[in-house]
Design a protein around this motif. Structure first.
Motif, mmCIF file in Angstrom:
data_model
loop_
_atom_site.group_PDB
_atom_site.id
_atom_site.type_symbol
_atom_site.label_atom_id
_atom_site.label_comp_id
_atom_site.label_asym_id
_atom_site.label_seq_id
_atom_site.Cartn_x
_atom_site.Cartn_y
_atom_site.Cartn_z
ATOM 1 N N ARG A 155 0.828 -1.205 0.000
ATOM 2 C CA ARG A 155 0.000 0.000 0.000
ATOM 3 C C ARG A 155 0.864 1.257 0.000
ATOM 4 O O ARG A 155 0.868 2.016 -0.940
ATOM 5 C CB ARG A 155 -0.918 0.029 1.220
ATOM 6 C CG ARG A 155 -1.734 1.320 1.270
ATOM 7 C CD ARG A 155 -2.576 1.428 2.507
ATOM 8 N NE ARG A 155 -3.500 0.320 2.611
ATOM 9 C CZ ARG A 155 -3.763 -0.333 3.739
ATOM 10 N NH1 ARG A 155 -3.173 0.045 4.860
ATOM 11 N NH2 ARG A 155 -4.604 -1.331 3.757
ATOM 12 N N ARG A 199 -3.015 4.734 6.122
ATOM 13 C CA ARG A 199 -4.119 4.527 5.174
ATOM 14 C C ARG A 199 -3.759 5.054 3.788
ATOM 15 O O ARG A 199 -4.409 4.720 2.807
ATOM 16 C CB ARG A 199 -5.412 5.228 5.645
ATOM 17 C CG ARG A 199 -6.028 4.733 6.943
ATOM 18 C CD ARG A 199 -6.258 3.257 6.947
ATOM 19 N NE ARG A 199 -5.159 2.566 7.591
ATOM 20 C CZ ARG A 199 -4.930 1.269 7.486
ATOM 21 N NH1 ARG A 199 -5.700 0.510 6.764
ATOM 22 N NH2 ARG A 199 -3.903 0.709 8.091
ATOM 23 N N GLU A 221 -8.268 2.329 2.579
ATOM 24 C CA GLU A 221 -7.116 3.043 2.027
ATOM 25 C C GLU A 221 -7.559 4.082 1.009
ATOM 26 O O GLU A 221 -8.651 3.992 0.436
ATOM 27 C CB GLU A 221 -6.125 2.064 1.388
ATOM 28 C CG GLU A 221 -6.702 1.279 0.220
ATOM 29 C CD GLU A 221 -5.749 0.202 -0.316
ATOM 30 O OE1 GLU A 221 -4.807 -0.190 0.396
ATOM 31 O OE2 GLU A 221 -5.972 -0.216 -1.459
HETATM 32 N N1 ATP Z 1 0.800 -9.164 -3.659
HETATM 33 C C1 ATP Z 1 0.349 -7.950 -3.913
HETATM 34 N N2 ATP Z 1 0.736 -7.273 -4.991
HETATM 35 C C2 ATP Z 1 0.285 -6.022 -5.241
HETATM 36 N N3 ATP Z 1 -0.575 -5.362 -4.432
HETATM 37 C C3 ATP Z 1 -1.005 -5.979 -3.326
HETATM 38 C C4 ATP Z 1 -0.566 -7.291 -3.005
HETATM 39 N N4 ATP Z 1 -1.171 -7.623 -1.831
HETATM 40 C C5 ATP Z 1 -1.921 -6.583 -1.444
HETATM 41 N N5 ATP Z 1 -1.829 -5.582 -2.333
HETATM 42 C C6 ATP Z 1 -2.474 -4.252 -2.232
HETATM 43 O O1 ATP Z 1 -1.968 -3.614 -1.049
HETATM 44 C C7 ATP Z 1 -2.986 -2.861 -0.410
HETATM 45 C C8 ATP Z 1 -3.139 -3.291 1.050
HETATM 46 O O2 ATP Z 1 -3.601 -4.606 1.146
HETATM 47 P P1 ATP Z 1 -4.552 -5.102 2.301
HETATM 48 O O3 ATP Z 1 -5.656 -4.118 2.495
HETATM 49 O O4 ATP Z 1 -4.855 -6.534 2.083
HETATM 50 O O5 ATP Z 1 -3.528 -4.973 3.512
HETATM 51 P P2 ATP Z 1 -3.732 -5.203 5.057
HETATM 52 O O6 ATP Z 1 -2.573 -5.964 5.539
HETATM 53 O O7 ATP Z 1 -5.088 -5.723 5.363
HETATM 54 O O8 ATP Z 1 -3.578 -3.711 5.587
HETATM 55 P P3 ATP Z 1 -4.032 -3.027 6.954
HETATM 56 O O9 ATP Z 1 -3.993 -4.067 7.989
HETATM 57 O O10 ATP Z 1 -3.005 -1.942 7.137
HETATM 58 O O11 ATP Z 1 -5.380 -2.452 6.666
HETATM 59 C C9 ATP Z 1 -4.232 -3.087 -1.236
HETATM 60 O O12 ATP Z 1 -4.364 -1.990 -2.128
HETATM 61 C C10 ATP Z 1 -3.970 -4.378 -2.000
HETATM 62 O O13 ATP Z 1 -4.649 -4.399 -3.220
#
Ligand code: ATP
Length: 658
Positions: free
Chosen positions: A357, A514, A463
């Protein structure tokens, strides 16, 4: 589902009605309740004037008669007079306009209307000692001059003292003193009192407190004994009275749900556990996955455990981030994550340390900020996106301009749109009113499209390309929220780690992370919150786009020895130190890192003094070798010894007297 779940206002109304009923049944309950809120605070436990001012600012001390008073004990006196139907004026003008020696317009604490009787409450103990921030000698001299003035003007001075409060004779003593003077007592009746409590908004405030307490009791599954134990552990005064009251509320609530033939969310969980335990339902899942595990509550964890225990030996996977635990107020129990093995059992761990992100600038600023709390896990986030310069900005709220904050929000949104027209933008605020006002300003300027408005709590998991973080004022409605008047609720909630503002710190971490591209922080330079002050430190590498904040920054980090230079933090082999940005030309060379606030601390003879005017911490240093001095205990009492004493190759034996 209960109507209370669908409409929280109905629940609030029910709590208010219950409270009114409960209080009107017995006048002694009413008097008890008044003594429970606000919670008693011993002023002698407050160390500095600033701390006392913050206490008065953050704990509105409002009497039953709706006056704002300056101390908790004054509040008790005012309420005593009110309950006994003795008409009084708080801080009334005195008969004589004469200034007494100390040079202020004399206004005794209370005047009994229509008499020559005045009440002064003196904040001294039996030995004449005062609050630590007050000059005891001067205070006692003032007491004498007040007594003399009353004699001269032939008025009667009734005196009450802090030590009477400690000895629990403040109001009983006052009653005797007033009765001797033939003051008439006309105790107010309970209907009048209830009416007054409603019209001054006290009942509504109390209902809010009860609502929060009820929610904690439900999520933590507390009964009478566990509640009492928590109050006792948290040193809440009159723990028994609180327990009786809250237990009665909880019982009435359970009864009410029963009568509605309905359940709430807590019941859903509790009944599911019961259904599984009794064999009414057999879980068939072989894989159980729990997301946002850092915020799991006791009751929810019990449900997970029941599913595992009664299921076909399933495997449990939990995903969570201890840096993002922000739901303690609704039962989130971080301990279940940080003490996972002790509380849940053996496990294998997989670290997710790469983010797709945000960029390295946001990761570094937010990561440093969260790891200030030593109780958070150490993690170093790798970012997919790399940038060369800081993408976190500090802006001001247009000091002195009405609605300057919202104008600034409009300005930033408009600027972002002019360079990145399809970008997603989020305004993130600590309180809803900040978001409502921001929205109104954006709508007015036709800028609201593609802009989301989130509270910090709601922003979890979401985000946007750009985030604008607002509401960093000081105090009760500030960020960090310094609301300390609800120790009762604190005691009922799951245990909190001891680092100051730890939950609020995690909340800001969530907000900062975010943004995919840039985070903007808008603060108030005239009263910057603790978080703003902290983020001004060079180690966070925040872009300060505000003259007023640069001024603040300048005060802290200006090199004291040259015109141009700023002190910058360097991470050296032996730890951090500050060096002048002008390089070798400046004589100051290096400065230490203040152990209290992290700002530069500049060496003088025998001491190193913090450059931050709000801190000014002075650290004793060895005059011979410059290492910090340590207070040690010796045969003849305490003395200062050089910390280089234990260094083998360059030992320093310098000592000096305490
Ligand atoms: N392997 C990947 N390659 C490219 N983009 C990715 C990949 N994995 C996740 N993303 C992107 O990264 C962003 C964050 O992912 P996600 O919301 O799943 O994270 P999270 O760990 O749940 O974050 P948080 O806990 O901080 O909310 C999203 O925009 C998602 O599309």
């Amino acid at each position: 589902m209960s109507i209370f779940v669908e409409d929280p206002l109905k629940l609030k109304q029910w709590v208010t009605d219950w409270l009114l009923n409960y209080l009107s049944e017995d006048i002694s309950r009413l008097v008890d309740f008044i003594s429970l809120t606000p919670e008693p605070v011993d002023p002698f436990s407050i160390k500095t004037q600033a701390e006392y001012e913050a206490y008065v600012r953050d704990n509105e001390l409002r009497t039953l008669n709706d006056e704002l008073v300056k101390g908790y004990q004054e509040l008790l006196i005012a309420n005593f007079l009110y309950l006994n139907g003795i008409p009084y004026t708080y801080e009334a003008r005195y008969v004589s306009k004469r200034r007494i020696e100390i040079g202020f317009d004399y206004k005794p604490d209370f005047h009994i209307d229509g008499t020559h009787i005045y009440i002064e409450h003196f904040g001294i103990d039996r030995a004449g000692g005062t609050r630590p921030d007050i000059d005891a000698h001067q205070y006692n001299e003032d007491i004498k001059s007040k007594r003399t003035l009353h004699i001269k003007c032939r008025t009667t001075l009734v005196e009450t003292f802090h030590y009477e409060w400690v000895e629990e004779t403040l109001t009983s003593g006052l009653e005797k003193k007033l009765k001797i003077l033939d003051v008439e007592f006309n105790p107010i009746n309970s209907e009048q009192l209830l009416e007054q409590l409603q019209s001054t908004g006290k009942i509504a405030n109390w209902s809010d407190l009860l609502l929060k307490a009820l929610s904690s009791i439900r999520v933590e599954r507390l009964d009478y004994d566990s509640m009492l134990a928590r109050f006792q552990r948290a040193n809440i005064s009159q723990p028994q009275k609180y327990t009786v009251l809250l237990n009665a509320l909880h019982e009435a609530y359970v009864q009410e749900l029963h009568e509605q033939n309905a359940i709430d969310f807590d019941d859903m969980i509790i009944r599911s556990i019961e259904a599984i335990d009794k064999g009414l339902f057999t879980p068939k899942w072989t894989y159980v996955l729990v997301d946002e595990f850092q915020d799991i509550s006791t009751a929810r964890m019990d449900l997970v455990k029941a599913i595992i225990k009664r299921g076909p030996t399933p495997s449990l996977t939990v995903v969570g981030d201890d840096w993002q635990s922000i739901y303690r107020f609704s039962g989130g129990k971080l301990e279940l994550t940080t003490r996972f093995d002790e509380l849940v059992g053996l496990y294998t761990e997989t670290k997710l340390q790469k983010t797709f992100r945000y960029n390295n600038s946001i990761a570094d600023t937010a990561g440093l900020f969260i790891m200030e709390n030593p109780e958070q896990y150490k993690k170093y986030i790798v970012t997919h996106t790399k940038v060369d310069s800081s993408q976190v900005y500090m802006l001001d709220d247009k000091v002195g301009v009405k609605d300057g904050l919202y104008q600034r929000v409009v300005e930033v949104v408009s600027k972002i749109k002019s360079v990145d027209s399809t970008a997603s933008i989020a305004v993130i605020g600590r309180y809803n009113y900040l978001l409502n006002e921001s929205k109104a300003a954006l709508v007015k300027n036709r800028l609201v499209e593609n802009v989301s408005l989130w509270s910090f709590h709601k922003s979890k998991g979401l985000e946007a390309d750009y985030c604008i973080l607002i509401g960093f004022s000081q105090g009760k409605l500030g960020f960090p929220n310094e609301n300390i008047d609800q120790a009762v609720i604190e005691a009922l909630l799951p245990a909190l780690d001891s680092y100051p503002h730890s939950e609020e710190r995690r909340l800001l971490y969530v907000g900062l992370t975010r943004a995919k591209k840039k985070s903007y922080i808008i603060g108030d330079p005239t009263s910057p919150s603790a978080f703003i002050n902290e983020l001004l430190a060079p180690k966070y590498e925040v872009n300060i786009h505000s003259k007023a904040f640069q001024e603040l920054y300048r005060k802290k980090f200006k090199c004291p020895n040259c015109e141009e230079g700023y002190l910058k933090l360097i991470n050296g082999k032996f730890g951090g130190f500050y060096a002048c940005s002008t390089g070798k030309g400046c004589r100051v060379g290096k400065a230490r890192v203040c152990t209290e606030c992290g700002a530069p601390s500049v060496d003088n003879r025998g001491s190193s003094d913090c450059n931050n005017q709000d801190c000014r911490h002075s650290m004793r240093i060895c005059e011979q070798c410059g290492r910090p001095m340590i207070l040690r205990n010796g045969k003849y009492g305490e003395f200062w010894g050089c910390s280089g004493y234990s260094t083998q190759d360059d030992q320093c034996k310098n000592t000096s007297k305490q």
